[in-house]
Design a protein around this motif. Structure first.
Motif, mmCIF file in Angstrom:
data_model
loop_
_atom_site.group_PDB
_atom_site.id
_atom_site.type_symbol
_atom_site.label_atom_id
_atom_site.label_comp_id
_atom_site.label_asym_id
_atom_site.label_seq_id
_atom_site.Cartn_x
_atom_site.Cartn_y
_atom_site.Cartn_z
ATOM 1 N N UNK A 1 0.825 -1.212 0.000
ATOM 2 C CA UNK A 1 0.000 0.000 0.000
ATOM 3 C C UNK A 1 0.860 1.262 0.000
ATOM 4 N N UNK A 2 0.317 2.308 -0.588
ATOM 5 C CA UNK A 2 0.805 3.673 -0.413
ATOM 6 C C UNK A 2 -0.393 4.461 0.105
ATOM 7 N N UNK A 3 -0.264 4.959 1.320
ATOM 8 C CA UNK A 3 -1.361 5.665 1.979
ATOM 9 C C UNK A 3 -0.885 7.072 2.326
ATOM 10 N N UNK A 4 -1.514 8.069 1.745
ATOM 11 C CA UNK A 4 -1.047 9.437 1.942
ATOM 12 C C UNK A 4 -2.191 10.439 2.053
ATOM 13 N N UNK A 5 -1.898 11.534 2.729
ATOM 14 C CA UNK A 5 -2.814 12.673 2.790
ATOM 15 C C UNK A 5 -2.338 13.699 1.766
ATOM 16 N N UNK A 6 -3.278 14.293 1.048
ATOM 17 C CA UNK A 6 -2.923 15.253 0.000
ATOM 18 C C UNK A 6 -3.683 16.559 0.206
ATOM 19 N N UNK A 7 -2.936 17.637 0.268
ATOM 20 C CA UNK A 7 -3.518 18.983 0.302
ATOM 21 C C UNK A 7 -3.679 19.456 -1.135
ATOM 22 N N UNK A 8 -4.913 19.609 -1.619
ATOM 23 C CA UNK A 8 -5.100 20.044 -3.006
ATOM 24 C C UNK A 8 -4.844 21.531 -3.221
ATOM 25 N N UNK A 9 -4.630 22.263 -2.117
ATOM 26 C CA UNK A 9 -4.395 23.696 -2.229
ATOM 27 C C UNK A 9 -5.677 24.494 -2.104
ATOM 28 N N UNK A 10 -5.518 25.788 -1.983
ATOM 29 C CA UNK A 10 -6.664 26.692 -1.839
ATOM 30 C C UNK A 10 -7.278 26.880 -3.215
#
Length: 245
Positions: A186-195
């Motif tokens: 698995x690759x499990x990540x949190x992603x901030x898509x930006x404002x």
């Protein structure tokens, strides 16, 4: 053909993420609480020649709906390669720590935090059948406790208590989930898509849905050498693409 389920995919970043993954050859299940809106989104994609898409009815706030969505998806595929937990809400405004009620907090957490847990646990068996499973939790730069403690940070004054707390909790869950799956591919990540300029913020954001979705897609398509258990944010550091927690 690899498969992906995206929650909250009938508009904005979710829909654009679907579009970009379709162009990369994925079969996309657009998770939508409102089936009619989901069908409209699928029709829009098919009009663009992106035919490998269909709607999955799912309300991440409703355990029965999540269970039903898992059953439906299980009749369509035995393998899920990517889960994008995109569905999210901002909550009532304003959100001062002393003004927002406990119920205000609970409402936001139901979607942004508990909904992610419910959905992830429901579909984890299908993800485990993939040779290279990916889980992307769409978070926000506002979920960084480190940055929220830095008065020099450009978003330091934006202390929306319910939303910030829910995304910080989501980030913590991402860390523990990545750890628990560390022995698997698995690759499990949190992603901030930006404002990003969307209905979510009355189009006050400066970023585009195309750029926001590209960040999500990058994490969804990580290779075997990609990182896991990370908080990706090009807004914070364009070079490393990683934000402090």
């Amino acid at each position: 053909m690899k498969t992906v389920l995206i929650t909250g995919a009938n508009k904005s970043i979710g829909l654009e993420t679907a579009r970009q993954l379709l162009k990369q050859g994925y079969y996309v299940y657009l998770g939508s609480r409102d089936v009619a809106k989901g069908e409209e989104a699928v029709s829009e994609l098919k009009a663009e020649g992106l035919t490998n898409a269909e709607v999955i009815e799912i309300d991440v706030n409703n355990a029965a709906s999540v269970k039903a969505a898992r059953e439906v998806l299980g009749t369509k595929t035995k393998v899920l390669d990517v889960l994008v937990n995109n569905a999210g809400i901002l909550g009532v405004q304003p959100q001062g720590s002393l003004q927002a009620t406990a119920n205000d907090f609970k409402e936001v957490f139901e979607t942004n935090f508990f909904g992610v847990i419910e959905t992830t646990q429901a579909f984890i068996d299908l993800l485990k059948q993939s040779a290279a499973p990916r889980i992307v939790n769409v978070t926000s730069g506002l979920g960084s406790l480190t940055l929220h403690s830095d008065p020099t940070w450009k978003y330091y004054p934006y202390k929306a208590a319910c939303y910030v707390s829910s995304k910080a909790a989501l980030n913590a869950y991402t860390i523990t989930l990545a750890y628990d799956l560390r022995e698997l591919p698995f690759k499990v990540n949190a992603v901030d898509p930006g404002y990003t300029a969307t209905d979510f913020n009355n189009h006050s954001g400066s970023g585009t849905v195309e750029d926001a979705a590209a960040r999500v897609v990058k994490a969804a398509t990580l290779g075997a050498d990609g990182l896991t258990g990370q908080f990706f944010s090009d807004d914070y550091d364009p070079e490393t693409g990683i934000s402090p927690w």
